[in-house]
Design a protein around this motif. Structure first.
Motif: not given
Length: 102
Positions: A81-98
């Motif tokens: 996945v490329r960053p620009e393909a993520l929705s805000m919700e997906q980006f938040i989920t990824f950030s929290e997991a990281l």
């Protein structure tokens, strides 16, 4: 907001343009527990244009790629996945997991 034709510029470019508006939010999006870390991940993800999320976050933040890949997997995202393909919700989920892994 609206398109601007290439004929509106001198000299005329080879592409059309558009005018966009960004609305700045008053508060951090819901679901973000560490605002500073979230924005650090966002800057890192978009710092290297057209790289995968794994490569850009790993190299810009100095986090081992296997940890970033683990956060991507935990977020239910495809490995490439490329960053620009993520929705805000997906980006938040990824950030929290990281955040939980580092």
């Amino acid at each position: 907001l609206f398109n601007v034709s290439r004929g509106s510029f001198m000299p005329s470019p080879n592409v059309d343009s558009c005018v966009v508006r960004f609305d700045i939010r008053d508060k951090t999006p819901e679901g973000v527990t560490d605002e500073k870390f979230f924005f650090k991940v966002a800057r890192g993800a978009f710092s290297q244009r057209r790289k995968t999320l794994s490569n850009s976050v790993s190299s810009s933040m100095g986090i081992d790629k296997s940890i970033v890949n683990q956060a991507i997997e935990q977020s239910g995202l495809p490995a490439s996945v490329r960053p620009e393909a993520l929705s805000m919700e997906q980006f938040i989920t990824f950030s929290e997991a990281l955040r939980k892994l580092v």
